[in-house]
Design a protein around this motif. Structure first.
Motif, mmCIF file in Angstrom:
data_model
loop_
_atom_site.group_PDB
_atom_site.id
_atom_site.type_symbol
_atom_site.label_atom_id
_atom_site.label_comp_id
_atom_site.label_asym_id
_atom_site.label_seq_id
_atom_site.Cartn_x
_atom_site.Cartn_y
_atom_site.Cartn_z
ATOM 1 N N LEU A 106 -0.711 7.069 -17.939
ATOM 2 C CA LEU A 106 0.455 6.620 -17.166
ATOM 3 C C LEU A 106 1.565 7.664 -17.186
ATOM 4 C CD1 LEU A 106 0.912 2.810 -17.991
ATOM 5 C CD2 LEU A 106 0.384 3.849 -15.773
ATOM 6 N N THR A 107 1.761 8.311 -18.341
ATOM 7 C CA THR A 107 2.801 9.334 -18.440
ATOM 8 C C THR A 107 2.474 10.528 -17.563
ATOM 9 O OG1 THR A 107 3.170 8.636 -20.735
ATOM 10 C CG2 THR A 107 4.165 10.710 -20.050
ATOM 11 N N ALA A 108 1.204 10.916 -17.514
ATOM 12 C CA ALA A 108 0.798 12.026 -16.651
ATOM 13 C C ALA A 108 1.060 11.703 -15.181
ATOM 14 C CB ALA A 108 -0.683 12.347 -16.869
ATOM 15 N N PHE A 109 0.696 10.492 -14.761
ATOM 16 C CA PHE A 109 0.949 10.091 -13.370
ATOM 17 C C PHE A 109 2.449 9.986 -13.090
ATOM 18 C CE2 PHE A 109 -3.411 7.987 -13.626
ATOM 19 C CZ PHE A 109 -4.023 8.993 -12.895
ATOM 20 N N ALA A 110 3.217 9.569 -14.098
ATOM 21 C CA ALA A 110 4.664 9.470 -13.934
ATOM 22 C C ALA A 110 5.266 10.836 -13.639
ATOM 23 C CB ALA A 110 5.303 8.874 -15.191
ATOM 24 N N CYS A 111 4.723 11.876 -14.273
ATOM 25 C CA CYS A 111 5.219 13.234 -14.031
ATOM 26 C C CYS A 111 5.005 13.629 -12.571
ATOM 27 C CB CYS A 111 4.505 14.222 -14.961
ATOM 28 S SG CYS A 111 5.011 15.944 -14.739
ATOM 29 N N VAL A 112 3.814 13.384 -12.076
ATOM 30 C CA VAL A 112 3.497 13.745 -10.683
ATOM 31 C C VAL A 112 4.393 12.977 -9.721
ATOM 32 C CG1 VAL A 112 1.695 13.811 -8.921
ATOM 33 C CG2 VAL A 112 1.106 14.243 -11.322
ATOM 34 N N TRP A 113 4.558 11.690 -9.937
ATOM 35 C CA TRP A 113 5.347 10.861 -9.015
ATOM 36 C C TRP A 113 6.839 11.185 -9.101
ATOM 37 C CZ3 TRP A 113 4.287 8.473 -4.815
ATOM 38 C CH2 TRP A 113 5.167 7.522 -4.282
ATOM 39 N N TYR A 114 7.310 11.408 -10.317
ATOM 40 C CA TYR A 114 8.737 11.681 -10.497
ATOM 41 C C TYR A 114 9.131 12.987 -9.800
ATOM 42 C CZ TYR A 114 13.282 12.202 -12.680
ATOM 43 O OH TYR A 114 14.639 12.355 -12.880
ATOM 44 N N PHE A 115 8.276 14.002 -9.916
ATOM 45 C CA PHE A 115 8.592 15.317 -9.362
ATOM 46 C C PHE A 115 7.943 15.548 -7.995
ATOM 47 C CE2 PHE A 115 8.991 16.208 -14.013
ATOM 48 C CZ PHE A 115 10.340 16.566 -14.006
ATOM 49 N N ARG A 116 7.525 14.484 -7.330
ATOM 50 C CA ARG A 116 6.748 14.654 -6.095
ATOM 51 C C ARG A 116 7.487 15.466 -5.040
ATOM 52 N NH1 ARG A 116 8.978 9.738 -6.479
ATOM 53 N NH2 ARG A 116 9.884 8.665 -4.672
ATOM 54 N N ARG A 117 8.812 15.396 -4.997
ATOM 55 C CA ARG A 117 9.561 16.146 -3.987
ATOM 56 C C ARG A 117 9.894 17.559 -4.436
ATOM 57 N NH1 ARG A 117 10.677 10.835 -3.267
ATOM 58 N NH2 ARG A 117 10.660 10.072 -1.120
ATOM 59 N N ASP A 118 9.500 17.898 -5.656
ATOM 60 C CA ASP A 118 9.690 19.266 -6.148
ATOM 61 C C ASP A 118 8.440 20.123 -5.962
ATOM 62 O OD1 ASP A 118 12.200 18.594 -6.934
ATOM 63 O OD2 ASP A 118 11.834 18.686 -9.086
ATOM 64 N N LEU A 119 7.303 19.496 -5.667
ATOM 65 C CA LEU A 119 6.030 20.207 -5.718
ATOM 66 C C LEU A 119 5.912 21.316 -4.687
ATOM 67 C CD1 LEU A 119 3.573 17.248 -6.426
ATOM 68 C CD2 LEU A 119 4.860 18.664 -8.031
ATOM 69 N N GLY A 120 6.672 21.224 -3.597
ATOM 70 C CA GLY A 120 6.606 22.275 -2.575
ATOM 71 C C GLY A 120 7.622 23.377 -2.768
ATOM 72 N N ARG A 121 8.412 23.312 -3.830
ATOM 73 C CA ARG A 121 9.488 24.287 -4.017
ATOM 74 C C ARG A 121 8.983 25.613 -4.556
ATOM 75 N NH1 ARG A 121 13.556 21.811 -7.884
ATOM 76 N NH2 ARG A 121 14.807 23.608 -7.268
ATOM 77 N N SER A 122 7.937 25.603 -5.402
ATOM 78 C CA SER A 122 7.409 26.847 -5.976
ATOM 79 C C SER A 122 5.999 26.604 -6.489
ATOM 80 C CB SER A 122 8.293 27.333 -7.131
ATOM 81 O OG SER A 122 8.202 26.441 -8.234
ATOM 82 N N ALA A 123 5.283 27.709 -6.710
ATOM 83 C CA ALA A 123 3.926 27.597 -7.240
ATOM 84 C C ALA A 123 3.951 27.013 -8.653
ATOM 85 C CB ALA A 123 3.254 28.968 -7.247
ATOM 86 N N ARG A 124 4.981 27.372 -9.424
ATOM 87 C CA ARG A 124 5.082 26.847 -10.773
ATOM 88 C C ARG A 124 5.234 25.334 -10.769
ATOM 89 N NH1 ARG A 124 7.958 24.395 -14.163
ATOM 90 N NH2 ARG A 124 7.898 24.876 -16.389
ATOM 91 N N ASP A 125 6.129 24.824 -9.927
ATOM 92 C CA ASP A 125 6.321 23.378 -9.843
ATOM 93 C C ASP A 125 5.044 22.677 -9.412
ATOM 94 O OD1 ASP A 125 8.937 23.451 -10.671
ATOM 95 O OD2 ASP A 125 9.789 23.422 -8.670
ATOM 96 N N LEU A 126 4.350 23.251 -8.455
ATOM 97 C CA LEU A 126 3.116 22.641 -7.964
ATOM 98 C C LEU A 126 2.076 22.525 -9.083
ATOM 99 C CD1 LEU A 126 1.315 21.580 -5.666
ATOM 100 C CD2 LEU A 126 0.666 23.965 -5.212
ATOM 101 N N VAL A 127 1.922 23.596 -9.870
ATOM 102 C CA VAL A 127 0.887 23.629 -10.896
ATOM 103 C C VAL A 127 1.272 22.763 -12.105
ATOM 104 C CG1 VAL A 127 -0.318 25.096 -12.570
ATOM 105 C CG2 VAL A 127 -0.007 25.882 -10.221
#
Length: 509
Positions: free
Chosen positions: A405-426
């Protein structure tokens, strides 16, 4: 002018708990993480059962179990940078999803720690009397741990001592751990070296083969997930580095770094010892073979004498006692901090938010954790030894549940950051998502497998495996408690004390 939607980074709703600050540095944080994992205890409890599930592929399963833990560790690191709070999984899943998911995630974390604490105490008791027997040369003293009354009484005493030390704050805990962790790691290294050196003279010894590191050689997916569930147990505890984040110097970055360093230290230790033990003893069912129940039930107790000799065998017994005792103490840190955070935000009784004015540590929560651990161990032991064994197997369900659940929370919480940089995406997206999916698969497959009464000790309740009843039953029981608490104290569930973060409008000129 551009308009971008992303989560707000200010967290006015996160509250200081009154804990001591700047008390834990990077080294201390790593030591606390290694101590909570308790490598010597974890190995003696799981080497035999893991071989029973996957045979020669035990080192491969240890490697496979490391991967989802590493991926989840990245999720913890990123979430801690954004919102360092001692509630960790509870706080982050509440902010990412909703209060209901957050409460259940916190409940799963509390269950896991109480189960581990009770089993740590039980192992410490067994090896304490084995150590006394080795020192005194008395077989009757060595077997005192098998007496149910003596076992329970000694266990309660160990828990009381660990509770007292934890009650006095993280500074006392930290200083003690430098000695206990250092000692057990040195003894474990000596044991592994001697096992390899003496392998040629051991009757069941076998030569190392690189195929031992190949998880695809495991006979079935069920066997793989069973072994993986056990390997998740031996890595569990690294998140202690995160639960003391409010007491750590550089709280936004140091805990995440410590978690990654802890994981690397542990994987090298586990794979090295697994290979050494397998080379020395083999996996046969005779003699010292790891497939022999007399060996697999307690590998280090069976191999201490043959590997280290009568003069040094007591060191391995002492290392197991030190490992269990040190982990028993540091494993109190996560549940007490989780209860502290949940109480601070109104998800549990306010009394659990009490912090000692002198020691600057959770006071009531520590006492409750100690009492709960003692009660759980005594209850499970009096009901049946099989029930106590099955709690270890059920632990894999708890770990997969709240880590996933914590891992999925990370993805969902930062979902709008994922396109900002390769680091954020990974690091905020790909790696946590893979870790969450892997743990979700383990949770589902383990839940299916544990329906079979043959899983674990072989006990059942109305034809359903007792491991399933314990694991899923405790999680469902948590949902009932949550609804009862909501009926009396709805503020947390309305988002009044800890809100779910929603995207904020960020305007860049």
């Amino acid at each position: 002018m551009t308009v971008e939607q992303r989560p707000a980074t200010g967290h006015a709703d996160l509250r200081s708990k009154g804990l001591s600050t700047n008390s834990v540095g990077l080294l201390a944080s790593v030591v606390l993480g290694v101590s909570s994992i308790a490598p010597v205890y974890a190995l003696t409890a799981t080497l035999g059962p893991t071989v029973a599930e996957v045979g020669l592929q035990m080192p491969a399963v240890f490697l496979a179990g490391f991967l989802p833990m590493l991926l989840v560790a990245y999720a913890y690191r990123e979430l801690n940078r954004e919102a360092p709070d001692c509630g960790t999984s509870f706080t982050w899943t509440t902010k990412a999803f909703n209060p209901y998911v957050g409460w259940l995630c916190g409940w799963g974390a509390l269950l896991a720690t109480i189960i581990v604490l009770s089993n740590l105490a039980g192992v410490a008791v067994s090896f304490f009397y084995l150590l006394l027997g080795e020192i005194t040369g008395s077989e009757s003293v060595a077997t005192l741990g098998d007496d149910r009354f003596v076992n329970v009484l000694t266990c309660v005493a160990f828990v009381a001592l660990a509770t007292w030390i934890t009650y006095r704050g993280v500074e006392v805990t930290k200083r003690l751990q430098y000695v206990l962790v250092g000692f057990q790691m040195v003894v474990l290294a000596i044991f592994a070296v001697l096992a390899l050196a003496k392998a040629g003279d051991a009757p069941g010894s076998i030569s190392f083969d690189v195929s031992w590191l190949d998880p695809t050689a495991i006979s079935s997916f069920s066997a793989f997930t069973a072994g993986l569930s056990l390997s998740l147990f031996i890595y569990w505890g690294w998140d202690t580095c995160l639960t003391v984040n409010e007491e750590t110097a550089g709280s936004a970055r140091t805990p995440g770094r410590a978690a990654l360093v802890t994981m690397l230290v542990i994987i090298v230790t586990y794979v090295g010892v697994a290979i050494a033990v397998q080379v020395y003893a083999g996996v046969g069912t005779e003699g010292a073979g790891l497939g022999n129940p007399d060996t697999s039930d307690n590998v280090f107790a069976a191999l201490a004498g043959p590997v280290m000799g009568p003069g040094l065998a007591f060191l391995l017994f002492l290392a197991v006692v030190a490992s269990s005792a040190s982990s028993l103490q540091t494993t109190f840190l996560p549940p007490t901090r989780t209860m502290l955070a949940m109480a601070t935000y109104g998800a549990l009784p306010r009394r659990l938010a009490d912090v000692h004015p002198r020691f600057l540590a959770p006071s009531t929560a520590t006492l409750v954790a100690g009492a709960g651990t003692a009660a759980f161990y005594v209850g499970m032991t009096l009901i049946s030894e099989n029930v106590l064994i099955d709690t270890i197997y059920a632990l894999g369900l708890m770990i997969s549940f709240y880590y996933g659940l914590t891992a999925f929370a990370c993805v969902w919480y930062f979902r709008r950051d994922l396109g900002r940089s390769a680091r954020d995406l990974v690091f905020k997206g790909v790696l946590p998502l893979l870790g969450g999916l892997a743990l979700a698969a383990v949770f589902v497959q383990t839940a299916i497998d544990t329906l079979d009464p043959a899983y674990g000790s072989g006990s059942s309740v109305f034809g359903v495996g007792s491991v399933f009843v314990i694991g899923i039953g405790l999680l469902v029981g948590g949902a009932v408690l949550m609804l009862l608490w909501r009926a009396r104290h709805p503020e947390f569930f309305r988002g009044e004390t800890l809100r779910r973060d929603t995207p904020a409008l960020i305007i860049d000129e």
